[in-house]
Write an enzyme that holds these catalytic residues in place. Structure first.
Site, PDB file in Angstrom:
ATOM      1  N   LYS A  77      58.164  -1.960  69.777  1.00  0.00           N
ATOM      2  CA  LYS A  77      57.779  -1.306  68.526  1.00  0.00           C
ATOM      3  C   LYS A  77      56.695  -0.275  68.838  1.00  0.00           C
ATOM      4  O   LYS A  77      55.815  -0.537  69.663  1.00  0.00           O
ATOM      5  CB  LYS A  77      57.265  -2.380  67.563  1.00  0.00           C
TER       6      LYS A  77
ATOM      7  N   SER B 255      58.484  -4.299  58.815  1.00  0.00           N
ATOM      8  CA  SER B 255      58.310  -2.984  59.387  1.00  0.00           C
ATOM      9  C   SER B 255      58.877  -2.849  60.803  1.00  0.00           C
ATOM     10  O   SER B 255      59.039  -1.737  61.295  1.00  0.00           O
ATOM     11  CB  SER B 255      56.823  -2.642  59.422  1.00  0.00           C
TER      12      SER B 255
ATOM     13  N   SER C  24      56.911  -8.932  59.038  1.00  0.00           N
ATOM     14  CA  SER C  24      57.598  -7.820  59.681  1.00  0.00           C
ATOM     15  C   SER C  24      58.377  -8.123  60.953  1.00  0.00           C
ATOM     16  O   SER C  24      59.052  -7.226  61.469  1.00  0.00           O
ATOM     17  CB  SER C  24      56.614  -6.702  59.984  1.00  0.00           C
TER      18      SER C  24
HETATM   19  N1  GLN Z   1      56.154  -5.881  54.142  1.00  0.00           N
HETATM   20  C1  GLN Z   1      54.776  -6.236  54.346  1.00  0.00           C
HETATM   21  C2  GLN Z   1      53.878  -5.049  54.077  1.00  0.00           C
HETATM   22  O1  GLN Z   1      54.389  -4.021  53.748  1.00  0.00           O
HETATM   23  C3  GLN Z   1      54.592  -6.781  55.708  1.00  0.00           C
HETATM   24  C4  GLN Z   1      54.467  -5.772  56.754  1.00  0.00           C
HETATM   25  C5  GLN Z   1      54.161  -6.356  58.090  1.00  0.00           C
HETATM   26  O2  GLN Z   1      54.345  -7.547  58.317  1.00  0.00           O
HETATM   27  N2  GLN Z   1      53.681  -5.510  58.972  1.00  0.00           N
HETATM   28  O3  GLN Z   1      52.698  -5.135  54.157  1.00  0.00           O
END
Ligand code: GLN
Length: 501
Positions: free
Chosen positions: A81, A156, A180
């Site tokens: 990532k 994400s 995420s």
């Molecule tokens: N969907 C969550 C957010 O937008 C989690 C994102 C994540 O785990 N980085 O904050």
């Protein structure tokens, strides 16, 4: 052998290397070819580091040639990532503000995998600064789900999940702050593991919300998750929150089954809001685990309803502080301005996308004098209540079983309302707020052929048990054998234009 290399798990691939049936270079080339051919449609990668990958693969070839591979990851092509700093390779965190940023050092996890011989294929797409659940908030491009290109891969870590599901990497690293790793794993039908907070060093990880950020793994099967976790876990003098506990040999602990394990099913996770197809598949998986010898009982997590609210105060608050460093001076992009303040505000206005700006405003507001106690202070107290709920449940059971997400992958553009997007995280934020280890793995498919995720959550530092239960379920079922349509040879041969018109 070459044609099918991309479908192998990491452990199958290194077995094949050891038997000289193929080589790291051949595997790397076959992934690079697939990326070349297919990633235009998937959009999993932001950068492909072909030359570097081929050089690393050649070094691995030589080690296998001498009969001296470095271990179970030597020569395996993987993807990272774009939130992890990679020395000499642009690292953006999905943001235009970091477009020109080339880190002078590797994140600890990257350094450890490099030492283990893993071959970096490239950096994967993500929601900007890891804020999102669909990878639609990337500052660069959307990513498409290999099971249905009209749908999101989750987020994400959507690029990493799509790379693994689309057979564009053997495995990948992601991060999980509110879900995420597990949510995109569920949407793309991969195994997504988020270990205990502190189990893996965060050094060199671009921060979103420091008390919630976890490094996690995306793999084809549970054994690969065990191998990858083992390679990256462990205390790091550069991260004072990393845990100074011995790291077990997770892969050696996968056998043993679930006989005698007590599984808790949180009542509130089935109290409505879960799609029928997801609920049916997860309940069937729970029945399967019980048939395999686990004792199943219902438990209660009464604060479930507050988890999202707490998360969406604390995460933006920490983000607003972490992201203050992007000021046009220290890193990345700078927009010209007439003085310092003007330069900084122009840089941030141009460099950050809408969701990041929304979070910075929310977080700054929650932390401002006069509101701090009402929002941030209150959220911290409720976070403690959430932790107590989980502690009470774990006094009775060894693991919690639940859906990973309320639905299967949605279509691009379907959740334009930020609140609708945030609701997707309802079952994943709990393990982040509490720092507990959790995994998502396939437990079925919807009528439309989309994967469904089963989530297992364990006690602090009990990754071994989480993985063992996941492995037992995986081996007793056949969900893993289905491949995303993208990987079906027929679907990516060129259309026969002759009789299409
Ligand atoms: N969907 C969550 C957010 O937008 C989690 C994102 C994540 O785990 N980085 O904050």
């Amino acid at each position: 052998m070459t044609a099918d290399l991309a479908r192998l798990t990491m452990h199958e691939l290194t077995d094949a290397f050891r038997r000289r049936e193929t080589s790291p270079t051949e595997a790397t080339r076959s992934y690079l070819d697939r990326i070349d051919k297919l990633d235009g449609r998937v959009g999993a990668y932001l950068a492909v580091t072909s030359d570097r990958a081929l050089a690393a693969a050649a070094a691995a070839d030589a080690r296998y040639g001498r009969g001296a591979p470095l271990g179970p990851l030597d020569g395996v092509p993987v993807a990272y990532k774009d939130v992890f700093c990679t020395r000499g390779v642009v690292t953006t965190s999905g943001s235009r503000i970091l477009e020109p940023f080339v880190p002078p050092y590797d994140a600890t996890v990257i350094a450890r995998l490099t030492e283990a011989g893993a071959v970096m294929l490239g950096k994967t797409n993500m929601d900007e600064f890891a804020m999102g659940s669909s990878t639609e908030h990337s500052g660069f491009k959307p990513t498409h789900n290999p099971w249905d290109l009209a749908r999101v891969p989750g987020g994400s870590s959507g690029g990493s999940a799509a790379a693994v599901a689309g057979e564009l990497a053997a495995a990948a690293l992601g991060t999980d702050t509110g879900g995420s790793v597990r949510q995109p794993a569920a949407f793309c039908g991969t195994v997504g593991l988020k270990p205990t907070y502190g189990r893996i060093s965060r050094y060199g990880l671009i921060a979103f919300a420091s008390s919630l950020d976890h490094v996690g793994t995306l793999t084809r099967d549970v054994r690969d998750a065990a191998l990858l976790l083992h390679a990256v876990a462990g205390v790091d003098p550069r991260d004072s929150t990393s845990v100074p506990e011995a790291v077990p040999d997770y892969a050696a602990l996968l056998d043993g089954g679930v006989g005698g394990l007590r599984l808790g099913v949180p009542r509130e996770y089935f109290a409505g809001g879960v799609d029928a197809e997801v609920e049916t598949a997860v309940r069937a998986a729970i029945a399967k685990l019980s048939e395999l010898g686990a004792a199943v009982e219902e438990v209660s997590l009464p604060t479930t309803d507050y988890g999202l609210a707490v998360y969406y105060i604390i995460a933006p608050a920490e983000a607003s502080s972490n992201l203050a460093r992007y000021d046009g001076v220290k890193y990345g992009r700078r927009a010209p301005g007439k003085d310092l303040i003007d330069m900084q505000s122009r840089t941030r206005a141009a460099g950050f996308g809408a969701e990041v700006k929304r979070r910075i405003m929310l977080g700054t507001y929650a932390l401002s004098a006069g509101y701090y106690d009402a929002y941030y202070g209150r959220a911290q107290k409720v976070r403690t209540l959430v932790r107590r709920d989980f502690e009470a449940a774990f006094a009775r059971v060894d693991l919690l079983v639940a859906p990973t997400t309320p639905s299967v992958a949605f279509k691009h553009g379907d959740k334009a309302d930020p609140i609708a997007m945030y609701l997707n995280d309802v079952f994943t934020v709990g393990a982040d707020l509490t720092g507990l280890p959790a995994v998502s793995l396939r437990c079925g498919f919807s009528a439309a052929g989309l994967p469904i995720g089963l989530q297992l959550i364990g006690r602090p530092l009990d990754e071994a048990r989480v993985l063992r239960a996941a492995y037992t379920y995986e081996q007793a079922t056949d969900w893993r054998s289905r491949r995303a349509p993208l990987n079906d040879a027929r679907s990516h041969s060129a259309p026969e234009t002759g009789h299409l018109r």
